[in-house]
Design a protein around this motif. Structure first.
Motif, PDB file in Angstrom:
ATOM      1  N   PHE A 148     -51.419 -54.482  41.240  1.00 48.35           N
ATOM      2  CA  PHE A 148     -52.721 -53.840  41.099  1.00 48.35           C
ATOM      3  C   PHE A 148     -52.782 -52.565  41.934  1.00 48.35           C
ATOM      4  O   PHE A 148     -51.917 -52.321  42.790  1.00 48.35           O
ATOM      5  CB  PHE A 148     -53.838 -54.804  41.498  1.00 48.35           C
ATOM      6  CG  PHE A 148     -53.956 -55.991  40.587  1.00 48.35           C
ATOM      7  CD1 PHE A 148     -54.577 -55.880  39.347  1.00 48.35           C
ATOM      8  CD2 PHE A 148     -53.420 -57.220  40.953  1.00 48.35           C
ATOM      9  CE1 PHE A 148     -54.669 -56.976  38.496  1.00 48.35           C
ATOM     10  CE2 PHE A 148     -53.512 -58.319  40.110  1.00 48.35           C
ATOM     11  CZ  PHE A 148     -54.140 -58.184  38.883  1.00 48.35           C
ATOM     12  N   ALA A 149     -53.813 -51.757  41.689  1.00 46.21           N
ATOM     13  CA  ALA A 149     -53.915 -50.451  42.335  1.00 46.21           C
ATOM     14  C   ALA A 149     -53.986 -50.569  43.858  1.00 46.21           C
ATOM     15  O   ALA A 149     -53.542 -49.661  44.574  1.00 46.21           O
ATOM     16  CB  ALA A 149     -55.142 -49.699  41.805  1.00 46.21           C
ATOM     17  N   ASP A 150     -54.537 -51.668  44.365  1.00 48.88           N
ATOM     18  CA  ASP A 150     -54.650 -51.832  45.814  1.00 48.88           C
ATOM     19  C   ASP A 150     -53.377 -52.359  46.457  1.00 48.88           C
ATOM     20  O   ASP A 150     -53.341 -52.617  47.659  1.00 48.88           O
ATOM     21  CB  ASP A 150     -55.825 -52.753  46.154  1.00 48.88           C
ATOM     22  CG  ASP A 150     -55.651 -54.176  45.612  1.00 48.88           C
ATOM     23  OD1 ASP A 150     -54.607 -54.462  44.986  1.00 48.88           O
ATOM     24  OD2 ASP A 150     -56.570 -54.993  45.805  1.00 48.88           O
ATOM     25  N   PHE A 191     -52.463 -39.503  39.451  1.00 49.31           N
ATOM     26  CA  PHE A 191     -51.556 -40.173  38.523  1.00 49.31           C
ATOM     27  C   PHE A 191     -50.168 -40.398  39.110  1.00 49.31           C
ATOM     28  O   PHE A 191     -49.673 -41.525  39.169  1.00 49.31           O
ATOM     29  CB  PHE A 191     -51.453 -39.361  37.229  1.00 49.31           C
ATOM     30  CG  PHE A 191     -50.651 -40.040  36.161  1.00 49.31           C
ATOM     31  CD1 PHE A 191     -51.243 -40.969  35.327  1.00 49.31           C
ATOM     32  CD2 PHE A 191     -49.307 -39.755  35.979  1.00 49.31           C
ATOM     33  CE1 PHE A 191     -50.517 -41.609  34.335  1.00 49.31           C
ATOM     34  CE2 PHE A 191     -48.565 -40.387  34.992  1.00 49.31           C
ATOM     35  CZ  PHE A 191     -49.170 -41.319  34.172  1.00 49.31           C
ATOM     36  N   TRP A 192     -49.502 -39.345  39.537  1.00 53.87           N
ATOM     37  CA  TRP A 192     -48.116 -39.480  40.003  1.00 53.87           C
ATOM     38  C   TRP A 192     -48.035 -40.236  41.318  1.00 53.87           C
ATOM     39  O   TRP A 192     -47.085 -40.990  41.559  1.00 53.87           O
ATOM     40  CB  TRP A 192     -47.464 -38.112  40.120  1.00 53.87           C
ATOM     41  CG  TRP A 192     -47.364 -37.402  38.800  1.00 53.87           C
ATOM     42  CD1 TRP A 192     -48.026 -36.266  38.416  1.00 53.87           C
ATOM     43  CD2 TRP A 192     -46.576 -37.808  37.677  1.00 53.87           C
ATOM     44  NE1 TRP A 192     -47.694 -35.942  37.126  1.00 53.87           N
ATOM     45  CE2 TRP A 192     -46.802 -36.853  36.644  1.00 53.87           C
ATOM     46  CE3 TRP A 192     -45.701 -38.858  37.433  1.00 53.87           C
ATOM     47  CZ2 TRP A 192     -46.183 -36.938  35.402  1.00 53.87           C
ATOM     48  CZ3 TRP A 192     -45.084 -38.948  36.193  1.00 53.87           C
ATOM     49  CH2 TRP A 192     -45.327 -38.001  35.198  1.00 53.87           C
ATOM     50  N   ALA A 242     -46.556 -45.307  44.022  1.00 53.05           N
ATOM     51  CA  ALA A 242     -46.969 -46.413  44.878  1.00 53.05           C
ATOM     52  C   ALA A 242     -46.745 -47.762  44.204  1.00 53.05           C
ATOM     53  O   ALA A 242     -46.419 -48.757  44.869  1.00 53.05           O
ATOM     54  CB  ALA A 242     -48.441 -46.263  45.257  1.00 53.05           C
ATOM     55  N   THR A 243     -46.901 -47.808  42.890  1.00 51.48           N
ATOM     56  CA  THR A 243     -46.713 -49.068  42.158  1.00 51.48           C
ATOM     57  C   THR A 243     -45.297 -49.232  41.634  1.00 51.48           C
ATOM     58  O   THR A 243     -44.999 -50.237  40.981  1.00 51.48           O
ATOM     59  CB  THR A 243     -47.693 -49.143  40.976  1.00 51.48           C
ATOM     60  OG1 THR A 243     -47.505 -48.008  40.115  1.00 51.48           O
ATOM     61  CG2 THR A 243     -49.143 -49.183  41.467  1.00 51.48           C
ATOM     62  N   ARG A 255     -41.844 -34.167  40.940  1.00 50.20           N
ATOM     63  CA  ARG A 255     -40.805 -35.134  40.577  1.00 50.20           C
ATOM     64  C   ARG A 255     -40.657 -36.252  41.606  1.00 50.20           C
ATOM     65  O   ARG A 255     -39.706 -37.035  41.548  1.00 50.20           O
ATOM     66  CB  ARG A 255     -39.462 -34.431  40.394  1.00 50.20           C
ATOM     67  CG  ARG A 255     -39.394 -33.549  39.157  1.00 50.20           C
ATOM     68  CD  ARG A 255     -37.962 -33.246  38.784  1.00 50.20           C
ATOM     69  NE  ARG A 255     -37.841 -32.532  37.530  1.00 50.20           N
ATOM     70  CZ  ARG A 255     -36.735 -32.502  36.789  1.00 50.20           C
ATOM     71  NH1 ARG A 255     -35.661 -33.149  37.204  1.00 50.20           N
ATOM     72  NH2 ARG A 255     -36.698 -31.837  35.659  1.00 50.20           N
ATOM     73  N   ASP A 256     -41.616 -36.335  42.507  1.00 45.97           N
ATOM     74  CA  ASP A 256     -41.558 -37.351  43.555  1.00 45.97           C
ATOM     75  C   ASP A 256     -42.263 -38.617  43.065  1.00 45.97           C
ATOM     76  O   ASP A 256     -43.369 -38.968  43.502  1.00 45.97           O
ATOM     77  CB  ASP A 256     -42.218 -36.825  44.830  1.00 45.97           C
ATOM     78  CG  ASP A 256     -42.078 -37.808  45.987  1.00 45.97           C
ATOM     79  OD1 ASP A 256     -41.190 -38.682  45.916  1.00 45.97           O
ATOM     80  OD2 ASP A 256     -42.878 -37.711  46.943  1.00 45.97           O
ATOM     81  N   HIS A 257     -41.616 -39.303  42.135  1.00 47.24           N
ATOM     82  CA  HIS A 257     -42.187 -40.524  41.559  1.00 47.24           C
ATOM     83  C   HIS A 257     -41.044 -41.345  40.973  1.00 47.24           C
ATOM     84  O   HIS A 257     -39.880 -40.920  40.995  1.00 47.24           O
ATOM     85  CB  HIS A 257     -43.230 -40.188  40.495  1.00 47.24           C
ATOM     86  CG  HIS A 257     -42.710 -39.306  39.393  1.00 47.24           C
ATOM     87  ND1 HIS A 257     -41.929 -39.774  38.357  1.00 47.24           N
ATOM     88  CD2 HIS A 257     -42.843 -37.963  39.173  1.00 47.24           C
ATOM     89  CE1 HIS A 257     -41.619 -38.785  37.548  1.00 47.24           C
ATOM     90  NE2 HIS A 257     -42.147 -37.672  38.025  1.00 47.24           N
ATOM     91  N   THR A 258     -41.365 -42.514  40.413  1.00 49.81           N
ATOM     92  CA  THR A 258     -40.342 -43.424  39.895  1.00 49.81           C
ATOM     93  C   THR A 258     -40.327 -43.504  38.372  1.00 49.81           C
ATOM     94  O   THR A 258     -39.533 -44.245  37.792  1.00 49.81           O
ATOM     95  CB  THR A 258     -40.579 -44.841  40.455  1.00 49.81           C
ATOM     96  OG1 THR A 258     -41.930 -45.235  40.160  1.00 49.81           O
ATOM     97  CG2 THR A 258     -40.358 -44.874  41.959  1.00 49.81           C
TER      98      THR A 258
END
Length: 544
Positions: free
Chosen positions: A42-44, A261-262, A267-268, A293-296
């Motif tokens: 979840f977001a948290d 968004f990113w 984080a998730t 580009r710092d995301h998965t």
């Protein structure tokens, strides 16, 4: 297919086993085979493993059954995204009941319509929404199940607290009979852009075929799907089931936010996302930054596929796919990674037949425009009709094919291109114009965030083209400059004559633009007229 080596439940090889496509048996299977693997985030930051998810679902399912929910009955759910909504979805299906979510924006006549159409006795509801029930007829509702608190002014119905519906997760939850793949899993209501919302009857096998391993082979068991759509929409209800079918995980986020968004994706630890409508445009038109580009995220579905797709891939480092789908069907058109034919929806996937036809259901030649008709090889792989609406069901399923109401063309290589909703097509000076293509060109202007193209009456004959546009935050749209931009980028006959600027386009509760409302308003006092401003577009002439 998942579990292909296990003994078959059914003699027909087109029907997967129950533990491949029925929610109850899928959850039991993965809780046994992969108990510690995360299924939902979840977001948290809270995470539930398959084992924890099953424990929560069985406890809530037992509570619902003790309350009187029966196998096969329709249970209405009127909740925002979050743990309660997801648990309700799974628990209702776990006892073989039908999940019937309502849009949290519903009120008045639309709310009364879906309550009556659903045939539900039970409504799971957030307390902030209950006051709207006091304004309408409640049809067959008998009981409210309220989340978080009971300090509400409720209509004269029995009321229970959702948190109190807890049974023993270790006790066997008996069924009247096994849940079969063709049993109805959910009723999802359409947007109602042209009339009252219709409740789409979806079986477990329909949901499995919609985005299962054979329909979306690019999605694997190691992926995590970030879901930002509301759970009352197929785009929000489908992802948890898509990933459950693979023994994989989903990130359930409250809503889409361009700014967050990113960061949320990272984080998730999400690896794939679905970008519907203007989401990709919003992200691409946000100011570039060092963390783009710092995301998965590795994969994204972009629907529709716009000319900005290569720029999106270049900027964010994400492979792009696209599809054509709607609540009633099961992803009949799917693309390869990073399709080079911009504007395509892809090609026909295995197990599906597609035809493009005229008004008499006669097939049109390659390259010509026709309504898309769909059917599948597998039984129950598409909708089972519209709930309590036999007339609409018969109309949609006439001649043995499902009629999508969408106009397409197909090229010689078998790629399909969305042209328009049949009802939204524009005809100007002898030319057929796609409102979808007009909107795509208008949205290429750097100051336009979203656009809707409609037909308005011409003083000569047929239609004139009008666009209603909303600006990118922090910018202003200059109608003269926009017209000059479009004259350089569009065929002469498509260039809009009229432009109207709004802060936001009117939307249905499912976030679709309400073109019927815009058409009814027509040319308003705040509409800019290109020809009145002295800007005329001439037919191009060519010399040998």
């Amino acid at each position: 297919m998942i579990g292909q080596t296990r003994p078959r439940d059914f003699s027909d090889p087109r029907i997967p086993n129950r533990d491949e496509c029925v929610l109850r048996y899928l959850l039991d299977r993965w809780a046994h085979e992969r108990p510690d693997k995360t299924h939902v985030v979840f977001a948290d930051g809270e995470e539930w493993s398959f084992a924890k998810m099953r424990e929560k679902v069985r406890a809530k399912a037992a509570g619902l059954k003790e309350l009187g929910v029966r196998q096969g009955e329709h249970v209405a759910v009127w909740l925002p995204n979050g743990p309660d909504a997801l648990i309700a979805f799974y628990a209702i299906n776990y006892i073989g009941a039908v999940f019937v979510p309502f849009n949290t924006a519903y009120r008045g006549g639309l709310l009364a319509h879906v309550i009556a159409n659903s045939g539900a006795r039970f409504l799971l509801v957030h307390p902030d929404l209950i006051s709207r029930l006091n304004e309408i007829e409640l049809a067959g509702l008998e009981r409210l199940v309220v989340t978080t608190n009971l300090e509400v002014v409720a209509p004269p119905l029995e009321v229970n607290r959702f948190d109190d519906l807890v049974g023993d997760p270790d006790e066997e939850i008996e069924l009247e009979r096994p849940i079969d793949p063709w049993d109805i899993q959910s009723i999802i209501y359409t947007s109602g852009t042209t009339g009252p919302s219709k409740g789409v009857l979806s079986s477990y096998l329909h949901m499995f075929s919609n985005a299962g391993p054979e329909s979306w082979p690019m999605v694997g068991e190691d992926d995590r799907y970030m879901c930002v759509a509301p759970i009352f929409h197929i785009g929000g209800m489908g992802p948890p089931f898509v990933m459950l079918a693979r023994g994989a995980s989903v990130a359930m986020i409250d809503n889409f936010s361009t700014a967050e968004f990113w960061k949320v994706a990272k984080a998730t630890q999400s690896t794939m996302v679905f970008l519907l409508g203007v989401m990709a445009t919003f992200l691409l038109k946000a100011p570039p930054g060092p963390n783009d580009r710092d995301h998965t995220v590795k994969k994204a579905f972009m629907v529709p596929l716009t000319g900005d797709a290569p720029a999106f891939t270049e900027r964010f480092g994400v492979d792009i796919y696209t599809i054509f789908n709607m609540t009633e069907i099961s992803s009949p058109i799917v693309s390869e990674a990073n399709p080079t034919k911009i504007g395509t929806c892809g090609t026909v996937r295995d197990g599906v037949e597609v035809r493009l036809v005229d008004a008499n259901d006669c097939e049109v030649p390659t390259g010509e425009i026709g309504e898309m008709l769909v059917r599948t090889d597998r039984p129950w792989a598409m909708n089972s009709g519209y709930n309590a609406n036999p007339e609409a069901t018969a109309k949609a399923w006439r001649n043995g094919w499902f009629h999508t109401g969408d106009a397409f063309r197909r090229d010689g290589d078998g790629y399909f291109y969305f042209v328009d909703r049949v009802k939204d097509a524009i005809r100007r000076r002898g030319e057929n114009i796609s409102s979808f293509e007009v909107e795509a060109d208008v949205c290429r202007h750097p100051c336009v965030r979203e656009a809707a193209a409609i037909a308005v009456p011409s003083e000569f004959s047929e239609d004139e083209v009008m666009v209603i546009v909303a600006p990118v935050p922090g910018t202003q749209i200059d109608c003269v400059e926009l017209a000059e931009f479009l004259i350089e980028t569009m065929p002469y006959f498509m260039v809009p004559r009229y432009v109207r600027i709004l802060d936001e386009l009117p939307k249905t509760p499912s976030a679709k633009v309400m073109k019927a409302e815009l058409r009814s308003e027509g040319i308003t006092q705040d509409t800019w007229d290109r020809e009145a401003a002295g800007i005329r577009v001439r037919r191009e002439s060519f010399s040998a």
